[in-house]
Design an enzyme around this catalytic site. Structure first.
Site, PDB file in Angstrom:
ATOM      1  CG  HIS A  40      26.053  16.416 -12.600  1.00 19.47           C
ATOM      2  ND1 HIS A  40      25.420  17.551 -12.155  1.00 19.47           N
ATOM      3  CD2 HIS A  40      25.180  15.823 -13.475  1.00 19.47           C
ATOM      4  CE1 HIS A  40      24.224  17.650 -12.726  1.00 19.47           C
ATOM      5  NE2 HIS A  40      24.062  16.612 -13.518  1.00 19.47           N
ATOM      6  CD  GLU A  42      30.615  19.213 -10.302  1.00 24.52           C
ATOM      7  OE1 GLU A  42      30.208  20.375 -10.262  1.00 24.52           O
ATOM      8  OE2 GLU A  42      30.127  18.327 -11.060  1.00 24.52           O
ATOM      9  CB  CYS A  67      23.993  21.433 -10.124  1.00 24.26           C
ATOM     10  SG  CYS A  67      24.232  19.752  -9.518  1.00 24.26           S
ATOM     11  CB  ALA A 146      31.100  21.818 -49.209  1.00 23.56           C
ATOM     12  NE  ARG A 182      25.303  15.414 -41.569  1.00 20.70           N
ATOM     13  CZ  ARG A 182      25.030  14.753 -42.685  1.00 20.70           C
ATOM     14  NH1 ARG A 182      24.843  13.433 -42.637  1.00 20.70           N
ATOM     15  NH2 ARG A 182      24.949  15.388 -43.841  1.00 20.70           N
ATOM     16  NE  ARG A 205      25.371   7.787 -44.211  1.00 20.82           N
ATOM     17  CZ  ARG A 205      25.001   9.049 -44.407  1.00 20.82           C
ATOM     18  NH1 ARG A 205      24.047   9.580 -43.657  1.00 20.82           N
ATOM     19  NH2 ARG A 205      25.567   9.783 -45.351  1.00 20.82           N
ATOM     20  CB  THR A 285      17.758  26.998 -45.867  1.00 20.31           C
ATOM     21  OG1 THR A 285      16.623  26.435 -46.524  1.00 20.31           O
ATOM     22  CG2 THR A 285      17.626  26.790 -44.375  1.00 20.31           C
TER      23      THR A 285
END
Length: 340
Positions: A40, A42, A67, A146, A182, A205, A285
């Site tokens: 982590h 820290e 944590c 778009a 993405r 890509r 959708t």
């Protein structure tokens, strides 16, 4: 927080965390969580300090509560205590029930001077995906589309003369940005119509990063040999109402009444540990998510091209515009859901 962002696309589903150690007016150590399952922020910050004797007179800054439990790595709170760091400045508490104030209590019980809430709003925005997953028990949902200057997202596909028309709306600069987006999310979701009309690959890509899980909503069987989402470049899940199991190219998940069941879809993805989701279409959708109110952020790209007719772009009745950016001749507008 600048250091924390370096972990983007590498630490998910963990949060983005950066840490700085300061002695007097000098930064003597810094680190960030670099990769899921590894040390982590820290730990890396403390390890970077050349003279460990300075730690007993230093302040550790971190954008998320250290944590307090054993996971893939030992508790960071214990390491801070062991190194006798006298002061810790924290932006926000960790919403993960395994931590949720326990790290803060452990530090204070050890006599460490802890300040909480410094730049908390900025810290919460940075880790909005992680917070949503643990507080709302669902993925953080980003809608993206778009549209043309005259507010269409697709050509008129009922006209056979237009089916071969170039329907690409935005320029190359935004293609790179979309692939970066993405890489930042764990899942990417589209409907069957988008797969059949556009045949997208839904992979990263144009940017260096991992591919999200490709998630397809469908109410009928699909020919895996016809569409690029069934290649072996990334994992593919098909959510539909009649089939359960795996093929060579996809995992099929049965969910009765897929349509108008956004809450059920998100609960299914939550159970499968998808903590962030980008929804890239199509219109049906996107409307399903908008009407449910179960979305957090919308990224709307407007190009200069006009279609004159076709499929209208969605509307965001409850979206609050938070930022506008220009990329060449394209405009990106980012909205947040005011209902949430």
């Amino acid at each position: 927080m600048q250091l924390a962002k370096n972990g983007c696309s590498n630490v998910e589903p963990n949060p983005y965390v950066g840490s700085v150690l300061v002695h007097g007016d000098e930064i003597i150590g810094e680190g960030w969580h670099r990769k899921f399952g590894e040390a982590h922020a820290e730990v890396n910050a403390i390890a970077s300090v050349k003279d460990k004797q300075l730690l007993k007179d230093s302040t550790l800054y971190v954008n998320l509560e250290p944590c307090s439990h054993f996971g893939k790595t030992p508790p960071c709170a214990d390491l801070i205590i062991q190194n006798n760091i006298p002061r810790v400045v924290i932006s926000m508490l960790d919403p993960n029930p395994k931590v949720a104030g326990k790290g803060l209590a452990k530090l204070r019980n050890a006599g460490i001077d802890v300040s909480l809430g410094v730049l908390e709003e900025e810290a919460r925005f940075l880790n909005r995906r992680f917070i949503t997953f643990h507080s709302e028990n669902r993925p953080y949902v980003i809608l993206k589309w778009a549209q043309t200057a005259d507010s269409f997202i697709d050509i008129d596909r009922s006209n056979p003369d237009l089916k071969t028309t170039d329907n690409w709306i935005s320029g190359p600069e935004l293609k790179v940005l979309v692939h970066k987006w993405r890489a930042q999310e764990m899942g990417i979701l589209v409907g069957r119509n988008t797969v059949e009309n556009d045949n997208p690959e839904l992979t990263v890509r144009e940017w260096d990063g991992k591919n999200p899980v490709r998630i397809i909503l469908s109410n009928r069987e699909m020919d895996e040999n016809k569409y690029m989402v069934f290649n072996n470049e990334a994992e593919t899940w098909v959510i539909q109402p009649f089939r359960e199991g795996e093929s060579n190219n996809a995992q099929y998940i049965r969910l009765p009444e897929v349509k108008n069941s956004v809450a059920n879809i998100l609960d299914l993805l939550y159970q499968r540990f998808i903590f962030s989701l980008i929804v890239e279409g199509g219109r049906e959708t996107l409307d399903m998510f908008i009407q449910s109110g179960l979305w957090d952020e919308a990224r709307v790209i407007t190009g200069e091209k006009e279609f004159n007719k076709g499929l209208r772009a969605p509307e965001l009745p409850e979206g609050k515009l938070i930022r506008t950016e220009k990329y060449g001749t394209d405009t990106l507008r980012i909205y947040m859901n005011e209902r949430l």
